[in-house]
Design a protein around this motif. Sequence first.
Motif, PDB file in Angstrom:
ATOM      1  N   ARG A 195      23.389  37.924  46.914  1.00  0.00           N
ATOM      2  CA  ARG A 195      23.630  37.419  45.554  1.00  0.00           C
ATOM      3  C   ARG A 195      23.601  38.580  44.552  1.00  0.00           C
ATOM      4  N   SER A 196      22.621  39.437  44.640  1.00  0.00           N
ATOM      5  CA  SER A 196      22.519  40.585  43.740  1.00  0.00           C
ATOM      6  C   SER A 196      23.712  41.528  43.897  1.00  0.00           C
ATOM      7  N   LEU A 197      24.105  41.775  45.127  1.00  0.00           N
ATOM      8  CA  LEU A 197      25.235  42.659  45.403  1.00  0.00           C
ATOM      9  C   LEU A 197      26.529  42.117  44.811  1.00  0.00           C
ATOM     10  N   VAL A 198      26.777  40.841  44.987  1.00  0.00           N
ATOM     11  CA  VAL A 198      27.996  40.233  44.470  1.00  0.00           C
ATOM     12  C   VAL A 198      27.985  40.228  42.935  1.00  0.00           C
ATOM     13  N   ARG A 199      26.858  39.963  42.356  1.00  0.00           N
ATOM     14  CA  ARG A 199      26.755  39.929  40.884  1.00  0.00           C
ATOM     15  C   ARG A 199      27.016  41.290  40.257  1.00  0.00           C
ATOM     16  N   GLU A 200      26.604  42.363  40.923  1.00  0.00           N
ATOM     17  CA  GLU A 200      26.831  43.689  40.340  1.00  0.00           C
ATOM     18  C   GLU A 200      28.264  44.165  40.503  1.00  0.00           C
ATOM     19  N   MET A 224      42.984  43.182  36.066  1.00  0.00           N
ATOM     20  CA  MET A 224      42.836  42.295  37.206  1.00  0.00           C
ATOM     21  C   MET A 224      41.825  42.894  38.180  1.00  0.00           C
ATOM     22  N   THR A 225      40.895  42.086  38.623  1.00  0.00           N
ATOM     23  CA  THR A 225      39.913  42.569  39.577  1.00  0.00           C
ATOM     24  C   THR A 225      40.458  42.438  40.998  1.00  0.00           C
ATOM     25  N   ARG A 226      40.029  43.353  41.823  1.00  0.00           N
ATOM     26  CA  ARG A 226      40.426  43.297  43.227  1.00  0.00           C
ATOM     27  C   ARG A 226      39.556  42.283  43.957  1.00  0.00           C
ATOM     28  N   PRO A 227      40.116  41.525  44.896  1.00  0.00           N
ATOM     29  CA  PRO A 227      39.301  40.597  45.686  1.00  0.00           C
ATOM     30  C   PRO A 227      38.237  41.373  46.473  1.00  0.00           C
ATOM     31  N   LEU A 228      37.022  40.834  46.485  1.00  0.00           N
ATOM     32  CA  LEU A 228      35.909  41.456  47.191  1.00  0.00           C
ATOM     33  C   LEU A 228      35.767  40.844  48.582  1.00  0.00           C
ATOM     34  N   ILE A 229      35.708  41.698  49.578  1.00  0.00           N
ATOM     35  CA  ILE A 229      35.421  41.269  50.946  1.00  0.00           C
ATOM     36  C   ILE A 229      34.104  41.921  51.331  1.00  0.00           C
ATOM     37  N   LEU A 230      33.137  41.100  51.693  1.00  0.00           N
ATOM     38  CA  LEU A 230      31.790  41.554  52.015  1.00  0.00           C
ATOM     39  C   LEU A 230      31.452  41.090  53.420  1.00  0.00           C
ATOM     40  N   THR A 231      30.980  41.993  54.245  1.00  0.00           N
ATOM     41  CA  THR A 231      30.579  41.613  55.597  1.00  0.00           C
ATOM     42  C   THR A 231      29.422  42.489  56.037  1.00  0.00           C
ATOM     43  N   GLY A 232      28.997  42.295  57.260  1.00  0.00           N
ATOM     44  CA  GLY A 232      27.855  43.018  57.792  1.00  0.00           C
ATOM     45  C   GLY A 232      26.657  42.105  57.757  1.00  0.00           C
ATOM     46  N   PHE A 242      42.195  45.551  48.220  1.00  0.00           N
ATOM     47  CA  PHE A 242      40.932  44.823  48.313  1.00  0.00           C
ATOM     48  C   PHE A 242      39.766  45.777  48.087  1.00  0.00           C
ATOM     49  N   GLU A 243      38.693  45.246  47.521  1.00  0.00           N
ATOM     50  CA  GLU A 243      37.425  45.970  47.471  1.00  0.00           C
ATOM     51  C   GLU A 243      36.643  45.516  48.690  1.00  0.00           C
ATOM     52  N   THR A 244      36.198  46.433  49.510  1.00  0.00           N
ATOM     53  CA  THR A 244      35.476  46.069  50.724  1.00  0.00           C
ATOM     54  C   THR A 244      34.100  46.712  50.717  1.00  0.00           C
ATOM     55  N   VAL A 245      33.105  45.942  51.148  1.00  0.00           N
ATOM     56  CA  VAL A 245      31.735  46.441  51.222  1.00  0.00           C
ATOM     57  C   VAL A 245      31.138  45.970  52.546  1.00  0.00           C
ATOM     58  N   PHE A 246      30.534  46.902  53.261  1.00  0.00           N
ATOM     59  CA  PHE A 246      29.785  46.558  54.466  1.00  0.00           C
ATOM     60  C   PHE A 246      28.316  46.560  54.072  1.00  0.00           C
ATOM     61  N   ALA A 247      27.738  45.365  53.924  1.00  0.00           N
ATOM     62  CA  ALA A 247      26.332  45.215  53.567  1.00  0.00           C
ATOM     63  C   ALA A 247      25.528  45.240  54.860  1.00  0.00           C
TER      64      ALA A 247
END
Length: 88
Positions: free
Chosen positions: A82-87, A1-9, A36-41
């Motif tokens: 888009r590239s970040l989410v795809r990877e 199961m993948t963790r939900p991705l939260i992306l902000t910044g 959750f997987e979190t990324v500050f872009a």
Amino acid sequence: MTRPLILTGIDLPLEPSCGSTIWCSDVYTRLVGQGFETVFAHLPGNGTWQHGFTDTAQLAADKAPYGPGFDAYADALTDDVRSLVRER
């Protein structure tokens, strides 16, 4: 199961430029512990702030939030995200 991705910044530098950046740092630390997987872009910054983000990703877009360069800026941000989410 993948963790939900939260992306902000998205168009903020990696340093506290506003309360939203500080708030995200505080909240993201808690969300990681809840699965959750979190990324500050972020846009380039001096990077000296001791943030709480477990993962960051620097975007390549040159900031132009208004004026004649806005459409190109929005397109570049869209491509970066888009590239970040795809990877992930």
